[in-house]
Design an enzyme around this catalytic site. Structure first.
Site, PDB file in Angstrom:
ATOM      1  N   ASN A  15      -5.605  -3.306   5.997  1.00  0.00           N
ATOM      2  CA  ASN A  15      -6.300  -3.594   4.705  1.00  0.00           C
ATOM      3  C   ASN A  15      -7.618  -4.199   4.861  1.00  0.00           C
ATOM      4  O   ASN A  15      -7.865  -5.353   5.298  1.00  0.00           O
ATOM      5  CB  ASN A  15      -5.251  -4.307   3.739  1.00  0.00           C
ATOM      6  CG  ASN A  15      -5.824  -4.400   2.240  1.00  0.00           C
ATOM      7  OD1 ASN A  15      -7.173  -4.795   2.387  1.00  0.00           O
ATOM      8  ND2 ASN A  15      -5.042  -4.512   1.371  1.00  0.00           N
ATOM      9  N   HIS A  18     -10.797  -7.584   2.375  1.00  0.00           N
ATOM     10  CA  HIS A  18     -11.562  -8.704   2.527  1.00  0.00           C
ATOM     11  C   HIS A  18     -12.843  -8.861   3.371  1.00  0.00           C
ATOM     12  O   HIS A  18     -13.514  -9.755   3.436  1.00  0.00           O
ATOM     13  CB  HIS A  18     -10.540 -10.030   2.939  1.00  0.00           C
ATOM     14  CG  HIS A  18      -9.565  -9.927   1.737  1.00  0.00           C
ATOM     15  ND1 HIS A  18     -10.097 -10.343   0.402  1.00  0.00           N
ATOM     16  CD2 HIS A  18      -8.455  -9.829   1.770  1.00  0.00           C
ATOM     17  CE1 HIS A  18      -8.925 -10.363  -0.161  1.00  0.00           C
ATOM     18  NE2 HIS A  18      -8.016 -10.113   0.380  1.00  0.00           N
ATOM     19  N   ARG A  26     -22.645 -12.360  -1.083  1.00  0.00           N
ATOM     20  CA  ARG A  26     -23.871 -12.590  -1.145  1.00  0.00           C
ATOM     21  C   ARG A  26     -24.447 -11.356  -1.631  1.00  0.00           C
ATOM     22  O   ARG A  26     -25.776 -11.268  -1.908  1.00  0.00           O
ATOM     23  CB  ARG A  26     -24.553 -12.577   0.319  1.00  0.00           C
ATOM     24  CG  ARG A  26     -24.205 -13.911   1.072  1.00  0.00           C
ATOM     25  CD  ARG A  26     -25.338 -14.714   0.477  1.00  0.00           C
ATOM     26  NE  ARG A  26     -25.190 -16.240   1.102  1.00  0.00           N
ATOM     27  CZ  ARG A  26     -25.829 -16.437   2.106  1.00  0.00           C
ATOM     28  NH1 ARG A  26     -26.860 -15.554   2.894  1.00  0.00           N
ATOM     29  NH2 ARG A  26     -25.943 -17.569   2.541  1.00  0.00           N
ATOM     30  N   HIS A  51      -7.879  -1.586  -1.669  1.00  0.00           N
ATOM     31  CA  HIS A  51      -7.642  -1.935  -3.209  1.00  0.00           C
ATOM     32  C   HIS A  51      -8.830  -1.954  -4.183  1.00  0.00           C
ATOM     33  O   HIS A  51      -9.547  -2.937  -4.060  1.00  0.00           O
ATOM     34  CB  HIS A  51      -6.898  -2.974  -3.266  1.00  0.00           C
ATOM     35  CG  HIS A  51      -6.188  -3.434  -4.715  1.00  0.00           C
ATOM     36  ND1 HIS A  51      -5.370  -4.677  -4.922  1.00  0.00           N
ATOM     37  CD2 HIS A  51      -6.308  -2.691  -5.752  1.00  0.00           C
ATOM     38  CE1 HIS A  51      -5.183  -4.612  -6.241  1.00  0.00           C
ATOM     39  NE2 HIS A  51      -5.636  -3.600  -6.716  1.00  0.00           N
ATOM     40  N   ARG A  53     -10.095  -2.736  -7.236  1.00  0.00           N
ATOM     41  CA  ARG A  53      -9.377  -3.667  -8.458  1.00  0.00           C
ATOM     42  C   ARG A  53     -10.175  -3.168  -9.379  1.00  0.00           C
ATOM     43  O   ARG A  53     -11.388  -2.712  -9.463  1.00  0.00           O
ATOM     44  CB  ARG A  53      -9.453  -4.992  -8.125  1.00  0.00           C
ATOM     45  CG  ARG A  53      -8.449  -5.698  -6.896  1.00  0.00           C
ATOM     46  CD  ARG A  53      -8.593  -6.947  -7.047  1.00  0.00           C
ATOM     47  NE  ARG A  53      -7.577  -7.577  -7.959  1.00  0.00           N
ATOM     48  CZ  ARG A  53      -6.583  -8.187  -7.925  1.00  0.00           C
ATOM     49  NH1 ARG A  53      -5.994  -7.970  -6.772  1.00  0.00           N
ATOM     50  NH2 ARG A  53      -5.575  -8.781  -8.794  1.00  0.00           N
ATOM     51  N   ARG A  57     -13.687  -6.642  -7.537  1.00  0.00           N
ATOM     52  CA  ARG A  57     -14.103  -7.847  -6.870  1.00  0.00           C
ATOM     53  C   ARG A  57     -14.336  -7.857  -5.372  1.00  0.00           C
ATOM     54  O   ARG A  57     -14.909  -8.711  -4.653  1.00  0.00           O
ATOM     55  CB  ARG A  57     -12.860  -9.096  -7.213  1.00  0.00           C
ATOM     56  CG  ARG A  57     -11.851  -8.996  -6.503  1.00  0.00           C
ATOM     57  CD  ARG A  57     -10.912 -10.067  -6.780  1.00  0.00           C
ATOM     58  NE  ARG A  57     -10.240 -10.186  -8.074  1.00  0.00           N
ATOM     59  CZ  ARG A  57      -9.132 -10.685  -8.305  1.00  0.00           C
ATOM     60  NH1 ARG A  57      -8.444 -11.256  -7.441  1.00  0.00           N
ATOM     61  NH2 ARG A  57      -8.726 -10.690  -9.438  1.00  0.00           N
ATOM     62  N   GLU A  78      -4.801   1.768  -3.033  1.00  0.00           N
ATOM     63  CA  GLU A  78      -4.404   1.030  -3.626  1.00  0.00           C
ATOM     64  C   GLU A  78      -4.772   0.895  -5.298  1.00  0.00           C
ATOM     65  O   GLU A  78      -6.245   0.574  -5.424  1.00  0.00           O
ATOM     66  CB  GLU A  78      -4.070  -0.622  -3.335  1.00  0.00           C
ATOM     67  CG  GLU A  78      -2.955  -0.805  -2.361  1.00  0.00           C
ATOM     68  CD  GLU A  78      -2.872  -2.364  -1.769  1.00  0.00           C
ATOM     69  OE1 GLU A  78      -3.348  -3.229  -2.549  1.00  0.00           O
ATOM     70  OE2 GLU A  78      -2.755  -2.480  -0.923  1.00  0.00           O
ATOM     71  N   THR A 109      -2.401  -9.750  -5.446  1.00  0.00           N
ATOM     72  CA  THR A 109      -1.462  -9.108  -6.101  1.00  0.00           C
ATOM     73  C   THR A 109      -0.248 -10.062  -5.943  1.00  0.00           C
ATOM     74  O   THR A 109       0.690 -10.002  -5.002  1.00  0.00           O
ATOM     75  CB  THR A 109      -1.098  -7.686  -5.284  1.00  0.00           C
ATOM     76  OG1 THR A 109      -2.366  -7.278  -5.378  1.00  0.00           O
ATOM     77  CG2 THR A 109      -0.278  -7.068  -6.308  1.00  0.00           C
ATOM     78  N   GLU A 159       6.536   0.218  -1.421  1.00  0.00           N
ATOM     79  CA  GLU A 159       6.272  -0.909  -0.450  1.00  0.00           C
ATOM     80  C   GLU A 159       6.956  -2.281  -0.726  1.00  0.00           C
ATOM     81  O   GLU A 159       6.677  -2.507  -1.921  1.00  0.00           O
ATOM     82  CB  GLU A 159       4.816  -1.131  -0.392  1.00  0.00           C
ATOM     83  CG  GLU A 159       4.331  -2.171   0.460  1.00  0.00           C
ATOM     84  CD  GLU A 159       2.790  -1.957   0.685  1.00  0.00           C
ATOM     85  OE1 GLU A 159       2.240  -0.804   0.812  1.00  0.00           O
ATOM     86  OE2 GLU A 159       2.392  -3.274   1.101  1.00  0.00           O
ATOM     87  N   HIS A 202       2.242  -7.834   2.513  1.00  0.00           N
ATOM     88  CA  HIS A 202       1.644  -8.827   1.716  1.00  0.00           C
ATOM     89  C   HIS A 202       1.878 -10.354   2.297  1.00  0.00           C
ATOM     90  O   HIS A 202       2.923 -10.649   2.696  1.00  0.00           O
ATOM     91  CB  HIS A 202       2.114  -9.006   0.282  1.00  0.00           C
ATOM     92  CG  HIS A 202       0.905  -9.795  -0.391  1.00  0.00           C
ATOM     93  ND1 HIS A 202       0.936 -11.012  -0.403  1.00  0.00           N
ATOM     94  CD2 HIS A 202       0.294  -9.251  -1.185  1.00  0.00           C
ATOM     95  CE1 HIS A 202      -0.072 -11.351  -1.224  1.00  0.00           C
ATOM     96  NE2 HIS A 202      -0.538 -10.157  -1.896  1.00  0.00           N
ATOM     97  N   GLY A 203       0.649 -10.966   2.714  1.00  0.00           N
ATOM     98  CA  GLY A 203       0.837 -12.296   3.445  1.00  0.00           C
ATOM     99  C   GLY A 203       1.279 -12.298   4.954  1.00  0.00           C
ATOM    100  O   GLY A 203       1.583 -13.255   5.514  1.00  0.00           O
ATOM    101  N   GLY A 224      -3.587  -7.528   5.906  1.00  0.00           N
ATOM    102  CA  GLY A 224      -5.322  -7.514   5.432  1.00  0.00           C
ATOM    103  C   GLY A 224      -5.560  -8.683   5.755  1.00  0.00           C
ATOM    104  O   GLY A 224      -6.103  -9.075   6.834  1.00  0.00           O
TER     105      GLY A 224
HETATM  106  N1  PXP Z   1       0.343  -4.352   0.583  1.00  0.00           N
HETATM  107  C1  PXP Z   1      -0.161  -4.433  -1.001  1.00  0.00           C
HETATM  108  C2  PXP Z   1       0.550  -3.454  -1.726  1.00  0.00           C
HETATM  109  C3  PXP Z   1      -1.203  -5.282  -1.332  1.00  0.00           C
HETATM  110  O1  PXP Z   1      -1.671  -5.407  -2.603  1.00  0.00           O
HETATM  111  C4  PXP Z   1      -1.657  -5.918   0.000  1.00  0.00           C
HETATM  112  C5  PXP Z   1      -2.715  -7.016  -0.719  1.00  0.00           C
HETATM  113  O2  PXP Z   1      -3.876  -6.342  -1.138  1.00  0.00           O
HETATM  114  C6  PXP Z   1      -1.221  -6.097   1.203  1.00  0.00           C
HETATM  115  C7  PXP Z   1      -0.315  -5.053   1.372  1.00  0.00           C
HETATM  116  C8  PXP Z   1      -1.754  -6.843   2.012  1.00  0.00           C
HETATM  117  O3  PXP Z   1      -1.679  -8.357   2.031  1.00  0.00           O
HETATM  118  P1  PXP Z   1      -2.428  -9.287   2.791  1.00  0.00           P
HETATM  119  O4  PXP Z   1      -3.937  -8.895   2.674  1.00  0.00           O
HETATM  120  O5  PXP Z   1      -1.838 -10.393   2.429  1.00  0.00           O
HETATM  121  O6  PXP Z   1      -1.987  -8.888   4.346  1.00  0.00           O
END
Ligand code: PXP
Length: 259
Positions: A15, A18, A26, A51, A53, A57, A78, A109, A159, A202-203, A224
């Site tokens: 992902n 970021h 900036r 993603h 959004r 952002r 996403e 999320t 997921e 996620h995380g 990500g």
């Molecule tokens: N999967 C989904 C559906 C997400 O929304 C995110 C965060 O955007 C991730 C995976 C990746 O999460 P992370 O950035 O915390 O690794």
């Protein structure tokens, strides 16, 4: 019943949201998410996740254009279940769309999608996306009611949200972490029995990825924030390479006879 060997090679979706967060701090054009995505491909990413959004952002509309045009691996788009996002997805027809809940005030999320309470609307919402050839994935908590509802609305993929498991680990609540992991294990087996392809994310970090990568029904991890942060210190290819190595050794150790 959990499977006794994995369904296939575990894919890594990187992902790149970021990278856009840093750019947007900036304004201007760098660092470029497409450049990061192409480097991630070279480093072994099996797919790229972005993603878009509602508040733009991080990833913006032009990023989705450039990723769609420039990637050679599949794009996992996403998006929230809104008409605006559906129109964008139908225009670009990414390989996959992952439907996520979205609240403006959240930093990320935070929870899974509430499918069971919104089944009718979501079934109608995803149908045109599936008809357009996108693999539709639904981002949900490891909860049987949500999984059953995802199957009923015709999703191909779920997921599973690994945030609660990762948070419990980070906060040293190891009993909670183990309980969350057990839930992920049981629910990935349950989802597979219902015919759903199972992804997770996620995380996830180097410290938390191994037990999730060892779940035999899980076909893909989407990671990500940690990887983009780690890239500051060791570079993106190396950060991704280490994650890939941990995922592969998790599978090899859990299933020495399997793939
Ligand atoms: N999967 C989904 C559906 C997400 O929304 C995110 C965060 O955007 C991730 C995976 C990746 O999460 P992370 O950035 O915390 O690794």
């Amino acid at each position: 019943m959990p499977l006794d060997k994995p369904l296939g090679r575990l894919r890594l979706g990187v992902n790149i949201d970021h990278v856009a967060t840093v750019r947007n701090a900036r304004g201007g054009a760098y660092p470029d998410p497409l450049r990061a995505a192409l480097l991630a491909e070279e480093a072994g990413a099996d797919g790229i996740t972005a993603h878009l959004r509602e508040d733009r952002r991080h990833i913006g509309d032009a990023d989705i254009e450039s990723l769609t045009a420039g990637l050679t691996v599949p794009l996992n788009f996403e998006m929230a279940a809104t008409d605006e996002m559906q129109a964008i997805a139908l225009r670009h027809r990414p390989h996959a769309v992952c439907i996520v809940p979205e609240r403006r005030e959240e930093r990320t999320t935070e929870g899974g999608l509430e499918v069971a309470q919104d089944e009718n609307r979501l079934a109608h919402f995803i149908a045109p996306l599936a008809e357009a050839g996108c693999r539709v994935s639904i981002f949900i908590a490891a909860d049987p009611a949500q999984i059953e509802a995802a199957a009923r609305i015709g999703a191909a993929v779920i997921e599973l949200h690994t945030g609660a498991y990762c948070d419990a680990h980070a906060e040293g609540r190891f009993d909670d972490r183990d309980a969350e992991l057990e839930r992920l294990r049981a629910m990935s087996a349950f989802a597979h029995e219902l015919g759903l392809e199972v992804h997770a994310g996620h995380g996830l970090t180097y410290d938390t990825v191994t037990p999730v990568a060892a779940l035999p029904e899980v076909m893909e991890l989407n990671i990500g924030h940690f990887l983009i942060g780690e890239a500051i210190f060791r570079g993106l290819p190396d950060a991704i390479g280490e994650m890939r190595r941990l995922m592969d050794s998790a599978r090899a150790e859990a299933f020495p006879e399997g793939r």
